[in-house]
Write a protein that holds these residues in place. Structure first.
Motif, mmCIF file in Angstrom:
data_model
loop_
_atom_site.group_PDB
_atom_site.id
_atom_site.type_symbol
_atom_site.label_atom_id
_atom_site.label_comp_id
_atom_site.label_asym_id
_atom_site.label_seq_id
_atom_site.Cartn_x
_atom_site.Cartn_y
_atom_site.Cartn_z
ATOM 1 N N ASN A 496 0.810 -1.218 0.000
ATOM 2 C CA ASN A 496 0.000 0.000 0.000
ATOM 3 C C ASN A 496 0.843 1.267 0.000
ATOM 4 O O ASN A 496 0.670 2.136 -0.846
ATOM 5 C CB ASN A 496 -0.933 0.021 1.219
ATOM 6 N N ALA A 497 1.739 1.371 0.961
ATOM 7 C CA ALA A 497 2.516 2.606 1.103
ATOM 8 C C ALA A 497 4.021 2.362 1.057
ATOM 9 O O ALA A 497 4.800 3.267 1.326
ATOM 10 C CB ALA A 497 2.142 3.296 2.418
ATOM 11 N N GLY A 498 4.431 1.140 0.731
ATOM 12 C CA GLY A 498 5.853 0.850 0.694
ATOM 13 C C GLY A 498 6.493 0.865 2.064
ATOM 14 O O GLY A 498 7.697 1.126 2.202
ATOM 15 N N LEU A 499 5.718 0.558 3.109
ATOM 16 C CA LEU A 499 6.259 0.547 4.472
ATOM 17 C C LEU A 499 7.096 -0.717 4.662
ATOM 18 O O LEU A 499 6.617 -1.827 4.419
ATOM 19 C CB LEU A 499 5.129 0.587 5.494
ATOM 20 N N PRO A 500 8.342 -0.586 5.120
ATOM 21 C CA PRO A 500 9.232 -1.753 5.237
ATOM 22 C C PRO A 500 8.744 -2.741 6.300
ATOM 23 O O PRO A 500 8.163 -2.344 7.314
ATOM 24 C CB PRO A 500 10.573 -1.139 5.655
ATOM 25 N N VAL A 501 9.015 -4.001 6.058
ATOM 26 C CA VAL A 501 8.749 -5.016 7.070
ATOM 27 C C VAL A 501 9.657 -4.754 8.268
ATOM 28 O O VAL A 501 10.855 -4.483 8.127
ATOM 29 C CB VAL A 501 8.993 -6.430 6.513
ATOM 30 N N THR A 502 9.095 -4.825 9.456
ATOM 31 C CA THR A 502 9.841 -4.584 10.691
ATOM 32 C C THR A 502 10.885 -5.681 10.895
ATOM 33 O O THR A 502 10.553 -6.874 10.815
ATOM 34 C CB THR A 502 8.880 -4.566 11.890
ATOM 35 N N PRO A 503 12.155 -5.324 11.158
ATOM 36 C CA PRO A 503 13.168 -6.357 11.432
ATOM 37 C C PRO A 503 12.708 -7.277 12.565
ATOM 38 O O PRO A 503 12.087 -6.825 13.530
ATOM 39 C CB PRO A 503 14.383 -5.525 11.849
ATOM 40 N N PHE A 504 13.030 -8.574 12.438
ATOM 41 C CA PHE A 504 12.588 -9.512 13.468
ATOM 42 C C PHE A 504 13.530 -10.712 13.557
ATOM 43 O O PHE A 504 14.360 -10.958 12.679
ATOM 44 C CB PHE A 504 11.155 -9.994 13.188
ATOM 45 N N ARG A 505 13.384 -11.447 14.630
ATOM 46 C CA ARG A 505 14.042 -12.751 14.810
ATOM 47 C C ARG A 505 13.031 -13.688 15.452
ATOM 48 O O ARG A 505 12.171 -13.250 16.236
ATOM 49 C CB ARG A 505 15.293 -12.633 15.678
ATOM 50 N N THR A 506 13.122 -14.976 15.133
ATOM 51 C CA THR A 506 12.217 -15.959 15.734
ATOM 52 C C THR A 506 12.876 -16.695 16.887
ATOM 53 O O THR A 506 12.222 -17.480 17.569
ATOM 54 C CB THR A 506 11.751 -16.988 14.688
ATOM 55 N N ASP A 507 14.173 -16.462 17.104
ATOM 56 C CA ASP A 507 14.891 -17.128 18.198
ATOM 57 C C ASP A 507 14.799 -16.306 19.473
ATOM 58 O O ASP A 507 14.401 -15.132 19.458
ATOM 59 C CB ASP A 507 16.364 -17.320 17.817
ATOM 60 N N ASP A 508 15.206 -16.928 20.572
ATOM 61 C CA ASP A 508 15.314 -16.214 21.845
ATOM 62 C C ASP A 508 16.724 -16.377 22.413
ATOM 63 O O ASP A 508 16.908 -16.465 23.634
ATOM 64 C CB ASP A 508 14.264 -16.697 22.837
ATOM 65 N N PHE A 509 17.710 -16.419 21.517
ATOM 66 C CA PHE A 509 19.100 -16.552 21.964
ATOM 67 C C PHE A 509 19.473 -15.335 22.819
ATOM 68 O O PHE A 509 18.928 -14.243 22.641
ATOM 69 C CB PHE A 509 20.046 -16.637 20.769
ATOM 70 N N GLU A 510 20.416 -15.523 23.710
ATOM 71 C CA GLU A 510 20.810 -14.449 24.609
ATOM 72 C C GLU A 510 21.336 -13.238 23.843
ATOM 73 O O GLU A 510 22.136 -13.370 22.907
ATOM 74 C CB GLU A 510 21.880 -14.930 25.593
#
Length: 519
Positions: A496-510
């Motif tokens: 819609n507005a070219g809003l970037p996907v928010t950076p993320f991780r699926t792990d819970d490493f320290e």
């Protein structure tokens, strides 16, 4: 007991009456904008016990100056009004504030990327030339770092024009100008940003000291404060200053830039990192002024303590809301931009962890985040494109606070499923759809197995806002990361507005920024 002669008593009485004077803070002055549709405080000082009456727009409100001389009244809620009005105040003497408007008021806070002026934007010359807007009002709060709660500052509201706008926060000005044009009401902007500032400096000192989550921060602060006030610290500074003078001469002879001067012990004590300093010197003088909300751009200084920031940043927002006593007002911030050299291999990143801490803060009500992972510059911590930053911020306000239909929420990670040697991640696009920019493949993914060694991965686009992530080097994946780097190469946006996907991780490493136990 000798009596004071009559004429001396009269002179003393005249002197006392001459010194008694109705005084107002800088934030309550000519050209100000009052927040529409809410009860706005008006305050000042006068002789203790004096009745002070405020009249405005058909209202009359009175209060008595307390033992410290301060008085406060609250005006009844009023609709927006672009017609200049006079606000009268009568106490020991009379004052009339001219050209007062009613509209939308926003505070613009943070560090240097919020303080970055309109004149520094790529199109700053054009923006300043187009800034003559009489019903857009600006005020700047000077940078005063202190542990003493200040009640006032030196400053004044000014109508927007090339002179007042050019040196104003670019993000704040452009945000406010969008509101001004789209809503068609007066807008007031308060610029109190301070470059290089740490989040803890923006919070009242005693509230941080009382919270056990920040014991390490405050223990280190107390020790640093004591160290800086010793004779040794003063002697070390004197020695460093002499060496710096010699280095300056050497640099001059070699035709090189002069090195930065050493900071005096007093510099940190009155600076922008000491807990409580900015709250006391910059925030407190405006505390309680009627406003719609806050826009915030800060975090670079706290990046090395991203683990702590996950608690500190929401704590700051909660404390400000308590201090203002205006409910859970909107608080929108800019996530850290991409910065520093690109890395050849995937791995850990303090800046990525800080971004995650910012994203987690959206658990608070009436908050929002402008993702600008695509607007930074590798070699410039102050990217010059502030227009797009402001546009992404104002989308939140227009949609959430003013009920307008604009896309505003960057896509976020929703779920992950492991299917053999592939991981399928689902992205929540908040009513839009996922779009890979420039090419048909999702770029910016890394994947790891049980060994926790990260490898770049392919991102195959699937229907339903899903991406299949895989690498020939990982047979049994356990986790995926996206845009997890100081300066990631990534290309997923909404459609819609070219809003970037928010950076993320699926792990819970320290986290690498988690404090290590003392040895």
């Amino acid at each position: 007991m000798n009596k004071i002669p009559g004429f001396i008593a009269i002179l003393l009485g005249l002197a006392a009456s001459a010194s008694a004077e109705l005084k107002l803070p800088a934030i309550i002055s000519d050209h100000m904008v009052l927040q529409q549709k809410q009860s706005d405080p008006i305050w000042g000082w006068d002789t203790p016990g004096t009745k002070v009456t405020v009249t405005f727009a058909g209202q009359s409100k009175s209060a008595e100056a307390g033992s410290d001389g301060k008085w406060t009244v609250k005006l009844d809620p009023m609709p927006a009004n672009a017609q200049p009005q006079v606000l009268g105040i009568e106490g020991t003497n009379k004052k009339e504030l001219q050209d007062v408007l009613i509209g939308e008021v926003w505070m613009c806070s943070g560090q240097s990327n919020m303080g970055f002026t309109l004149g520094g934007d790529w199109n700053g010359d054009l923006e300043a030339a187009a800034s003559k807007l009489d019903t857009l009002r600006l005020i700047k709060v000077p940078q005063v770092g202190t542990q003493e709660l200040k009640q006032d500052f030196v400053g004044a509201w000014k109508p927007s024009d090339a002179g007042s706008a050019n040196g104003f926060t670019a993000v704040g000005f452009l945000f406010g100008r969008y509101l001004h044009a789209i809503l068609g009401v007066p807008v007031g902007l308060i610029d109190n940003a301070w470059g290089g500032s740490a989040a803890e400096a923006w919070i009242r000192r005693d509230t941080i000291e009382k919270d056990p989550r920040f014991k390490l921060l405050m223990d280190n602060t107390t020790k640093h404060e004591a160290d800086l006030q010793t004779d040794k610290a003063k002697a070390d500074f004197a020695a460093a200053t002499e060496k710096w003078k010699e280095d300056v001469e050497k640099a001059k002879a070699a035709g090189k830039p002069a090195p930065r001067a050493p900071q005096s012990p007093d510099g940190w004590l009155s600076g922008n990192a000491r807990p409580g300093n900015i709250f006391a010197g910059v925030v407190n003088p405006t505390l309680g002024y009627g406003m719609k909300g806050v826009i915030w751009y800060q975090g670079e200084t706290n990046a090395g303590r991203a683990y702590e920031y996950a608690e500190l940043f929401p704590f700051m927002i909660e404390q400000w809301r308590k201090e203002w006593n205006q409910g859970d007002f909107p608080f929108y911030w800019v996530q850290l931009a991409n910065f520093q050299p690109k890395k050849a291999e995937p791995g850990d990143s303090a800046w990525a962890e800080l971004r995650e801490s910012q994203t987690k803060t959206m658990k608070l009500p009436n908050t929002g985040q402008a993702v600008i992972i695509d607007l930074g510059e590798a070699n410039n911590i102050h990217p010059k494109n502030k227009h797009d930053v402001a546009a992404r911020l104002v989308r939140w306000a227009l949609a959430k606070d003013y009920g307008l239909k604009f896309p505003y929420h960057s896509p976020e990670f929703k779920s992950i499923e492991i299917e053999g040697d592939k991981a399928v991640v689902t992205i929540d696009c908040f009513g839009s759809s996922l779009r890979p920019y420039d090419i048909d493949e999702g770029i910016g993914f890394a994947i790891c197995g049980e060994d926790k060694v990260w490898h770049w991965a392919k991102g195959k686009m699937l229907p339903g806002n899903k991406v299949e992530v895989s690498s020939d080097q990982v047979a049994k994946p356990i986790a995926v990361r996206y845009a997890w780097a100081d300066n990631p190469v990534c290309n997923l946006t909404d459609n819609n507005a070219g809003l970037p996907v928010t950076p993320f991780r699926t792990d819970d490493f320290e986290m690498i920024t988690k404090p290590k136990p003392a040895k």
